[in-house]
Write an enzyme that holds these catalytic residues in place. Structure first.
Site, short mmCIF file in Angstrom:
data_model
loop_
_atom_site.label_atom_id
_atom_site.label_comp_id
_atom_site.label_asym_id
_atom_site.label_seq_id
_atom_site.Cartn_x
_atom_site.Cartn_y
_atom_site.Cartn_z
N LYS A 119 -6.83 3.41 -3.40
CA LYS A 119 -7.26 3.47 -2.00
C LYS A 119 -7.46 4.92 -1.58
O LYS A 119 -6.69 5.79 -1.96
CB LYS A 119 -6.18 2.78 -1.14
CG LYS A 119 -6.37 2.85 0.36
CD LYS A 119 -5.22 2.09 1.03
CE LYS A 119 -5.19 2.28 2.54
NZ LYS A 119 -4.06 1.57 3.17
N ASP A 158 0.87 -1.18 0.00
CA ASP A 158 0.00 0.00 0.00
C ASP A 158 0.91 1.23 0.00
O ASP A 158 1.49 1.58 1.04
CB ASP A 158 -0.89 0.02 1.23
CG ASP A 158 -2.00 -1.03 1.20
OD1 ASP A 158 -1.74 -2.15 0.69
OD2 ASP A 158 -3.10 -0.75 1.70
N LYS A 179 -10.28 0.48 -2.55
CA LYS A 179 -10.14 0.25 -1.12
C LYS A 179 -10.54 1.50 -0.36
O LYS A 179 -9.98 2.57 -0.57
CB LYS A 179 -8.70 -0.15 -0.75
CG LYS A 179 -8.49 -0.40 0.75
CD LYS A 179 -7.10 -0.94 1.03
CE LYS A 179 -6.82 -1.05 2.52
NZ LYS A 179 -5.47 -1.62 2.81
#
Length: 259
Positions: A167, A104, A200
């Site tokens: 995300k 991430d 996300k």
């Protein structure tokens, strides 16, 4: 003729949220004991979460404690999101060498705000190259970008670079995930034509009722088939408690989401 996705109820949402949950601990003071507790929580009576997300230094420990079906994710260039390719690559190498499955990484959102589009594109391209074959989630920090067009641009750049997921947030800023930002990001994913690209939602999602809204948005924009871990995730530390409460029948009542 387009079929309108069915409305999700609270119990369905709890089951989906569990299956799509990246159970997260990214506190500055995290210890090995905290990671042990996190890994134990990840294997619930109702089934496993999708992944645990930790600092790079804890990847080896987490991987050794978890079954293969629970992925180990870790963060890079986090939480600052600086235009610091060397740091991002170093983090990615640490994650990969320790047996991590997912990265991430924080997009350099300040650079994007400053108009440094080409520099951001280069950063993302290098990060994608360095992270293969791991799953790459790009955190755009939507709450700081704030403007819909910047959120859309960050999403487009991330997808163009080959991100597997886009995300919302690090969870370290005053504004984290919002339905408005999620809608912009989901529409860009749909417009990209990339059938495998995922979304996300991260930061501030603490209840199944909160999660229900994001799941419904994703179903409405991407289709119900997108509601699985390969295309949808939640990044949260506190959400699991409410998921377990709903699934065990202890929730006081179903809350209808206003999304």
């Amino acid at each position: 003729m387009t079929t309108t996705p069915a409305r999700l109820d609270l119990l369905q949402s709890a089951r989906l949220a569990l299956q799509c949950l990246d159970l997260t601990s990214l506190n500055d003071a995290d210890t090995a004991a905290d990671v042990t507790a996190l890994c134990e929580r990840a294997q619930t009576a109702f089934g496993p979460v999708a992944a645990v997300c930790v600092w790079p230094r804890f990847v080896s420990q987490a991987r050794s404690m978890l079954p293969p079906e629970i992925k180990v994710a870790a963060v890079a260039d986090f939480p600052e999101g600086a235009l610091d390719l060397a740091r991002a690559i170093a983090d990615i190498e640490t994650i990969a060498q320790a047996g991590g499955d997912e990265v991430d990484v924080v997009l350099p959102w300040r650079a994007l705000q400053a108009g440094q589009r080409s520099e951001v594109e280069e950063f993302l391209a290098e990060v994608r190259h360095a992270s293969r074959p791991l799953t790459l989630k790009v955190i755009i920090e939507s709450g700081e970008l704030a403007e819909s067009e910047l959120i859309a641009e960050a999403t487009r750049l991330s997808l163009a670079a080959g991100a597997d997921f886009v995300k919302t947030s690090t969870g370290k800023t005053p504004v984290s995930a919002t339905p408005e930002a999620a809608r912009v990001m989901l529409r860009e994913i749909a417009a990209s034509g990339m059938a495998s690209a995922g979304f996300k939602a991260s930061g501030g999602i603490r209840s199944v009722a909160d999660a229900q809204g994001y799941l419904q948005l994703a179903a409405d924009v991407l289709g119900a088939d997108a509601l699985q871990a390969r295309r949808f995730r939640f990044g949260a530390s506190g959400l699991l408690k409410d998921i377990e409460s709903v699934l065990s029948g202890q929730a006081s009542q179903a809350v209808t989401s206003a999304y």
